[in-house]
Design a protein around this motif. Structure first.
Motif, PDB file in Angstrom:
ATOM      1  N   UNK A  55       0.787  -1.236   0.000  1.00 44.04           N
ATOM      2  CA  UNK A  55       0.000   0.000   0.000  1.00 44.04           C
ATOM      3  C   UNK A  55       0.817   1.283   0.000  1.00 44.04           C
ATOM      4  N   UNK A  56       2.117   1.192   0.047  1.00 37.82           N
ATOM      5  CA  UNK A  56       2.940   2.392   0.014  1.00 37.82           C
ATOM      6  C   UNK A  56       3.439   2.783   1.391  1.00 37.82           C
ATOM      7  N   UNK A  57       4.084   3.928   1.442  1.00 36.10           N
ATOM      8  CA  UNK A  57       4.743   4.387   2.665  1.00 36.10           C
ATOM      9  C   UNK A  57       3.766   4.563   3.819  1.00 36.10           C
ATOM     10  N   UNK A  58       4.251   4.263   4.996  1.00 36.77           N
ATOM     11  CA  UNK A  58       3.488   4.456   6.230  1.00 36.77           C
ATOM     12  C   UNK A  58       3.703   5.905   6.669  1.00 36.77           C
ATOM     13  N   UNK A  59       2.642   6.621   7.035  1.00 38.43           N
ATOM     14  CA  UNK A  59       2.807   8.019   7.454  1.00 38.43           C
ATOM     15  C   UNK A  59       3.781   8.159   8.629  1.00 38.43           C
ATOM     16  N   UNK A  60       4.421   9.314   8.704  1.00 33.64           N
ATOM     17  CA  UNK A  60       5.359   9.630   9.784  1.00 33.64           C
ATOM     18  C   UNK A  60       4.676   9.450  11.136  1.00 33.64           C
ATOM     19  N   UNK A  61       5.367   8.907  12.118  1.00 28.80           N
ATOM     20  CA  UNK A  61       4.900   8.691  13.488  1.00 28.80           C
ATOM     21  C   UNK A  61       3.782   7.651  13.571  1.00 28.80           C
ATOM     22  N   UNK A  62       3.645   6.814  12.545  1.00 23.46           N
ATOM     23  CA  UNK A  62       2.685   5.713  12.584  1.00 23.46           C
ATOM     24  C   UNK A  62       3.450   4.412  12.734  1.00 23.46           C
ATOM     25  N   UNK A  63       2.785   3.431  13.255  1.00 22.68           N
ATOM     26  CA  UNK A  63       3.356   2.099  13.379  1.00 22.68           C
ATOM     27  C   UNK A  63       2.378   1.118  12.743  1.00 22.68           C
ATOM     28  N   UNK A  64       2.871  -0.011  12.301  1.00 21.04           N
ATOM     29  CA  UNK A  64       2.034  -1.049  11.698  1.00 21.04           C
ATOM     30  C   UNK A  64       2.122  -2.280  12.590  1.00 21.04           C
ATOM     31  N   UNK A  65       0.971  -2.828  12.912  1.00 20.45           N
ATOM     32  CA  UNK A  65       0.938  -4.016  13.765  1.00 20.45           C
ATOM     33  C   UNK A  65      -0.248  -4.892  13.382  1.00 20.45           C
ATOM     34  N   UNK A  66      -0.192  -6.122  13.835  1.00 19.78           N
ATOM     35  CA  UNK A  66      -1.285  -7.065  13.630  1.00 19.78           C
ATOM     36  C   UNK A  66      -2.399  -6.742  14.618  1.00 19.78           C
ATOM     37  N   UNK A  67      -3.630  -6.776  14.159  1.00 21.53           N
ATOM     38  CA  UNK A  67      -4.780  -6.429  15.003  1.00 21.53           C
ATOM     39  C   UNK A  67      -4.910  -7.315  16.234  1.00 21.53           C
ATOM     40  N   UNK A  68      -4.526  -8.570  16.122  1.00 23.01           N
ATOM     41  CA  UNK A  68      -4.706  -9.488  17.249  1.00 23.01           C
ATOM     42  C   UNK A  68      -3.432  -9.742  18.029  1.00 23.01           C
ATOM     43  N   UNK A  69      -2.363  -8.992  17.749  1.00 20.69           N
ATOM     44  CA  UNK A  69      -1.160  -9.050  18.574  1.00 20.69           C
ATOM     45  C   UNK A  69      -0.156 -10.130  18.235  1.00 20.69           C
ATOM     46  N   UNK A  81      -2.369   0.309  10.436  1.00 22.08           N
ATOM     47  CA  UNK A  81      -1.400   1.387  10.656  1.00 22.08           C
ATOM     48  C   UNK A  81      -2.091   2.402  11.552  1.00 22.08           C
ATOM     49  N   UNK A  82      -1.437   2.745  12.648  1.00 22.39           N
ATOM     50  CA  UNK A  82      -2.026   3.700  13.590  1.00 22.39           C
ATOM     51  C   UNK A  82      -0.924   4.524  14.239  1.00 22.39           C
ATOM     52  N   UNK A  83      -1.303   5.677  14.800  1.00 21.25           N
ATOM     53  CA  UNK A  83      -0.292   6.511  15.456  1.00 21.25           C
ATOM     54  C   UNK A  83       0.383   5.754  16.595  1.00 21.25           C
ATOM     55  N   UNK A  84       1.665   6.031  16.813  1.00 25.59           N
ATOM     56  CA  UNK A  84       2.421   5.367  17.867  1.00 25.59           C
ATOM     57  C   UNK A  84       1.757   5.553  19.228  1.00 25.59           C
ATOM     58  N   UNK A  85       1.219   6.745  19.493  1.00 29.46           N
ATOM     59  CA  UNK A  85       0.575   7.011  20.784  1.00 29.46           C
ATOM     60  C   UNK A  85      -0.615   6.081  21.007  1.00 29.46           C
ATOM     61  N   UNK A  86      -1.394   5.834  19.968  1.00 28.27           N
ATOM     62  CA  UNK A  86      -2.540   4.921  20.083  1.00 28.27           C
ATOM     63  C   UNK A  86      -2.075   3.495  20.337  1.00 28.27           C
ATOM     64  N   UNK A  87      -1.005   3.096  19.663  1.00 30.65           N
ATOM     65  CA  UNK A  87      -0.453   1.756  19.865  1.00 30.65           C
ATOM     66  C   UNK A  87       0.040   1.597  21.296  1.00 30.65           C
ATOM     67  N   UNK A  88       0.659   2.631  21.851  1.00 29.03           N
ATOM     68  CA  UNK A  88       1.135   2.582  23.236  1.00 29.03           C
ATOM     69  C   UNK A  88      -0.017   2.424  24.208  1.00 29.03           C
ATOM     70  N   UNK A  89      -1.132   3.120  23.953  1.00 31.81           N
ATOM     71  CA  UNK A  89      -2.284   3.030  24.858  1.00 31.81           C
ATOM     72  C   UNK A  89      -2.912   1.649  24.866  1.00 31.81           C
ATOM     73  N   UNK A  90      -2.746   0.891  23.789  1.00 27.34           N
ATOM     74  CA  UNK A  90      -3.331  -0.441  23.746  1.00 27.34           C
ATOM     75  C   UNK A  90      -2.328  -1.523  24.112  1.00 27.34           C
ATOM     76  N   UNK A  91      -1.116  -1.133  24.514  1.00 32.15           N
ATOM     77  CA  UNK A  91      -0.082  -2.095  24.873  1.00 32.15           C
ATOM     78  C   UNK A  91      -0.258  -2.658  26.265  1.00 32.15           C
ATOM     79  N   UNK A  92       0.702  -3.483  26.682  1.00 31.70           N
ATOM     80  CA  UNK A  92       0.643  -4.149  27.979  1.00 31.70           C
ATOM     81  C   UNK A  92       0.555  -3.152  29.129  1.00 31.70           C
ATOM     82  N   UNK A  93       1.303  -2.054  29.051  1.00 30.56           N
ATOM     83  CA  UNK A  93       1.288  -1.070  30.122  1.00 30.56           C
ATOM     84  C   UNK A  93      -0.085  -0.487  30.358  1.00 30.56           C
ATOM     85  N   UNK A  94      -0.911  -0.469  29.306  1.00 28.27           N
ATOM     86  CA  UNK A  94      -2.244   0.090  29.434  1.00 28.27           C
ATOM     87  C   UNK A  94      -3.178  -0.854  30.187  1.00 28.27           C
TER      88      UNK A  94
END
Length: 157
Positions: A55-69, A81-94
């Motif tokens: 699909x082309x380049x990932x926007x700046x400050x975005x990360x790509x991950x699998x929906x189910x981890x 593809x989602x902003x890094x801040x959103x990915x952090x909020x859904x991580x283990x620390x959250x």
């Protein structure tokens, strides 16, 4: 760059019979369990590589991950593809709340050999996360009593 002719995916992923199943990465896996790929003189996750190829380049400050981890899955239909801040909020620390951390810190006083493992199972985190809280490496106490913040995001001063 969208999909370029000549890029072959088959040797890099294990394609299941069911197209909705995970595509398991067959290449390098890092110490944290993430599928890795070297592309254009840059190391990246296999998920990000797959996204960029299709699909082309990932926007700046975005990360790509699998929906189910699944860290080794690179099925394009499972990727987001989602902003890094959103990915952090859904991580283990959250997953830990201030109340959870208070319970974990109280358990430190009477801990035995298996206490970290038992707490990790109870709160669905790794035992290393429990030990990091006990050491004060994460979830340090700052500001008003009873207020917990992660040390990495707390203002220093």
């Amino acid at each position: 760059m969208a999909h370029a002719p000549g890029i072959t995916l088959k040797p890099l992923v294990k394609l299941p019979r069911d197209p909705s199943a995970c595509w398991e990465w067959q290449g390098a896996i890092d110490a944290a369990g993430y599928a890795r790929k070297q592309h254009r003189d840059r190391a990246m996750t296999a998920a990000r590589w797959m996204w960029e190829v299709l699909w082309g380049a990932v926007p700046e400050a975005f990360t790509v991950a699998c929906l189910h981890g699944n860290r080794t899955c690179c099925n394009p239909h499972h990727l987001v593809a989602r902003p890094q801040a959103e990915a952090n909020r859904s991580g283990v620390g959250a997953t830990l709340t201030a109340q959870d951390v208070a319970v974990i810190k109280r358990a430190k006083r009477g801990r035995g050999l298996q206490t970290a493992t038992q707490l990790a199972t109870q709160f669905d985190v790794q035992p290393a996360a429990i030990r990091a809280i006990w050491r004060g490496a994460t979830w340090g106490r700052r500001g008003r009593p009873g207020t917990y913040q992660r040390k990495e995001t707390a203002a220093h001063g």
